[in-house]
Scaffold this motif. Structure first.
Motif, PDB file in Angstrom:
ATOM      1  N   ALA A 171      -2.624   7.783  -5.585  1.00 40.36           N
ATOM      2  CA  ALA A 171      -2.814   6.524  -5.152  1.00 40.36           C
ATOM      3  C   ALA A 171      -2.733   5.751  -5.940  1.00 40.36           C
ATOM      4  O   ALA A 171      -1.570   4.716  -5.617  1.00 40.36           O
ATOM      5  CB  ALA A 171      -4.586   6.775  -4.765  1.00 40.36           C
ATOM      6  N   ARG A 207      -5.416  -4.831   0.704  1.00 38.67           N
ATOM      7  CA  ARG A 207      -5.285  -3.461   1.064  1.00 38.67           C
ATOM      8  C   ARG A 207      -6.191  -3.645   2.454  1.00 38.67           C
ATOM      9  O   ARG A 207      -5.717  -2.775   3.542  1.00 38.67           O
ATOM     10  CB  ARG A 207      -7.127  -3.067   0.176  1.00 38.67           C
ATOM     11  N   SER A 227      -7.065   5.214  -1.650  1.00 39.53           N
ATOM     12  CA  SER A 227      -6.901   6.156  -0.251  1.00 39.53           C
ATOM     13  C   SER A 227      -7.987   6.532   0.408  1.00 39.53           C
ATOM     14  O   SER A 227      -9.239   6.706  -0.492  1.00 39.53           O
ATOM     15  CB  SER A 227      -5.620   7.605  -0.313  1.00 39.53           C
ATOM     16  N   ASN A 242       1.520   5.915  -5.657  1.00 34.56           N
ATOM     17  CA  ASN A 242       1.663   5.154  -4.548  1.00 34.56           C
ATOM     18  C   ASN A 242       1.056   3.129  -4.028  1.00 34.56           C
ATOM     19  O   ASN A 242       0.957   3.390  -3.109  1.00 34.56           O
ATOM     20  CB  ASN A 242       1.635   6.121  -3.561  1.00 34.56           C
ATOM     21  N   ASN A 243       0.279   2.603  -5.167  1.00 37.25           N
ATOM     22  CA  ASN A 243       0.122   1.588  -4.893  1.00 37.25           C
ATOM     23  C   ASN A 243      -1.213   1.058  -3.682  1.00 37.25           C
ATOM     24  O   ASN A 243      -1.609   0.676  -3.287  1.00 37.25           O
ATOM     25  CB  ASN A 243       1.004   0.007  -4.928  1.00 37.25           C
ATOM     26  N   GLN A 244      -1.684   2.752  -3.419  1.00 38.04           N
ATOM     27  CA  GLN A 244      -2.642   2.578  -2.176  1.00 38.04           C
ATOM     28  C   GLN A 244      -4.223   2.401  -3.188  1.00 38.04           C
ATOM     29  O   GLN A 244      -4.713   3.089  -4.644  1.00 38.04           O
ATOM     30  CB  GLN A 244      -3.079   4.230  -2.111  1.00 38.04           C
ATOM     31  N   ALA A 278      -2.695  -4.133   4.308  1.00 41.78           N
ATOM     32  CA  ALA A 278      -2.152  -2.639   4.452  1.00 41.78           C
ATOM     33  C   ALA A 278      -2.798  -1.990   5.434  1.00 41.78           C
ATOM     34  O   ALA A 278      -2.217  -1.596   6.764  1.00 41.78           O
ATOM     35  CB  ALA A 278      -2.421  -2.219   3.120  1.00 41.78           C
ATOM     36  N   THR A 279      -4.042  -2.349   6.080  1.00 43.53           N
ATOM     37  CA  THR A 279      -5.055  -1.606   6.778  1.00 43.53           C
ATOM     38  C   THR A 279      -4.704  -1.834   8.259  1.00 43.53           C
ATOM     39  O   THR A 279      -4.552  -1.099   8.972  1.00 43.53           O
ATOM     40  CB  THR A 279      -6.514  -1.518   6.655  1.00 43.53           C
ATOM     41  N   ASP A 283      -0.615  -0.914   8.963  1.00 50.71           N
ATOM     42  CA  ASP A 283      -0.771   0.758   9.150  1.00 50.71           C
ATOM     43  C   ASP A 283      -1.526   0.689  10.489  1.00 50.71           C
ATOM     44  O   ASP A 283      -1.115   2.274  11.510  1.00 50.71           O
ATOM     45  CB  ASP A 283      -1.790   1.461   8.284  1.00 50.71           C
TER      46      ASP A 283
END
Length: 378
Positions: free
Chosen positions: A223, A358, A231, A226-228, A361-362, A365
């Motif tokens: 995580a 975040r 996760s 991968n710059n999460q 990104a959510t 996605d």
């Protein structure tokens, strides 16, 4: 209604081929152009072999089938397949579509382990008209641009925090006009004491076994890489025990210290856990969390910590937590409090930007499969 058509990947690309080999001694930590492999940037060099936009597909190994969008000038290695759209395919749209196709599964269809260009070229994709693709790409770009901007802002905030830590606790800049005394660490401001890092911070690591049916906010090594942030994983998908973590945690990876991984989170999410490869430190006085974070992430102090790592090989070395807690340092609690009042604001801004990224990104996605399939009309 706009018509969607099926094509072979090879028919919608003006370029679909691997990059070129580069000698290991040509890849450095700094350079003019990024060196792009199957999992993104692996270093920098002074020559390039690509310029423009591309979908970069991992060709071999653990990152086989991994897809990333790239824009700029770079050196593409033999471990990356570079796909550039033609008049039928917008490259950013194509990269997003390919990222959803689980291309790693194609490895079994190749004579050699990995994804071959020939196999990729025969795969079928369903595309809308180019005008629709460009509208979708514009939406995705706006979200990605804001996430990238937040990252640049956070990099700048990090540099400010580190510069202030060095000024206060290494150069003693704010105290230079006062009286100094001799100590086992050299000259320090009068009224300060020499102690251990363990006087300021605790290592708290309650182990838990993730439960089936529970969703965890999982701070893991992948995580981080991968710059999460972090996760979100179901308990049944997490195969090993984890540490439960609390607000104001500073997580330092003990694994392979040549790659520094350190997270500071002021407000933790529900059901937050971290990998047991992280050392979760907390300031004894939680208002001193900014000092603990800046101390551990200071490049000179971290290098001392990393040099003390133990292990049989370079790839399996681990940092010794007890060695960190027993490190000598000069400190003054009132000065730490003043520093944290100043720098804590910067770190809170960092955390705010991380949380905003975040959410974006959510959103991206969530929208992506609907945009890629035409479920949302633009």
């Amino acid at each position: 209604m706009e018509e969607w058509k099926e094509y072979k990947i090879g028919d919608v690309c003006s370029r679909l081929r691997s990059g070129k080999n580069i000698k290991a001694d040509s890849v450095r930590s700094i350079g003019k152009y990024p060196v792009i492999g199957g999992n993104g940037v692996r270093g920098y060099t002074d020559v390039s072999n690509f310029e423009g936009q591309a979908a970069v597909i991992g060709r071999q190994g653990a990152y086989c089938g991994n897809v990333r969008f790239f824009e700029g000038e770079a050196y593409m290695t033999e471990h990356a397949v570079v796909a550039v759209g033609n008049e039928l395919a917008d490259t950013r749209f194509l990269a997003s579509l390919l990222s959803m196709m689980h291309l790693g599964n194609l490895s079994a269809q190749s004579a050699q382990p990995g994804v071959s260009v020939q196999t990729l070229s025969k795969q079928i994709v369903r595309l809308p008209p180019i005008s629709y693709q460009k509208r979708v790409s514009s939406i995705l770009k706006s979200l990605d641009d804001k996430i990238s901007l937040n990252k640049r802002i956070n990099d700048n905030l990090e540099q400010q925090a580190q510069a202030l830590f060095k000024h206060w606790f290494i150069d003693f800049g704010p105290f230079k006009n006062g009286e100094f005394i001799e100590s086992e660490l050299g000259m320090i401001p009068k009224g300060w004491r020499v102690g251990k890092f363990g006087d300021i911070a605790d290592l708290i690591k309650p182990s838990i076994k993730p439960e089936t049916g529970v969703v965890y906010n999982h701070y893991s090594i992948p995580a981080f890489d991968n710059n999460q942030i972090p996760s979100r994983d179901k308990g049944e998908a997490i195969k090993s025990n984890k540490f439960a973590i609390q607000d104001s945690v500073i997580m330092l990876s003990k694994l392979n210290p040549d790659h520094k991984r350190i997270w500071y989170v002021d407000k933790i999410e529900a059901n937050a856990v971290c990998s047991t490869e992280f050392l979760p430190f907390y300031a004894k006085n939680r208002e001193h969390s900014a000092f603990v974070y800046c101390y551990l992430s200071n490049k000179h102090i971290y290098r001392e910590i990393a040099n003390g790592a133990k292990g049989t090989t370079n790839s399996h070395q681990r940092i010794d937590a007890n060695a960190i807690l027993s490190k000598d340092l000069a400190y003054h609690k009132d000065s730490i409090s003043q520093f944290c009042n100043l720098v804590g604001v910067l770190l809170k801004k960092q955390n705010h930007a991380v949380q905003e990224s975040r959410r974006l990104a959510t959103l991206r996605d969530t929208l992506l499969p609907k945009l890629m399939s035409g479920q949302i009309k633009l």
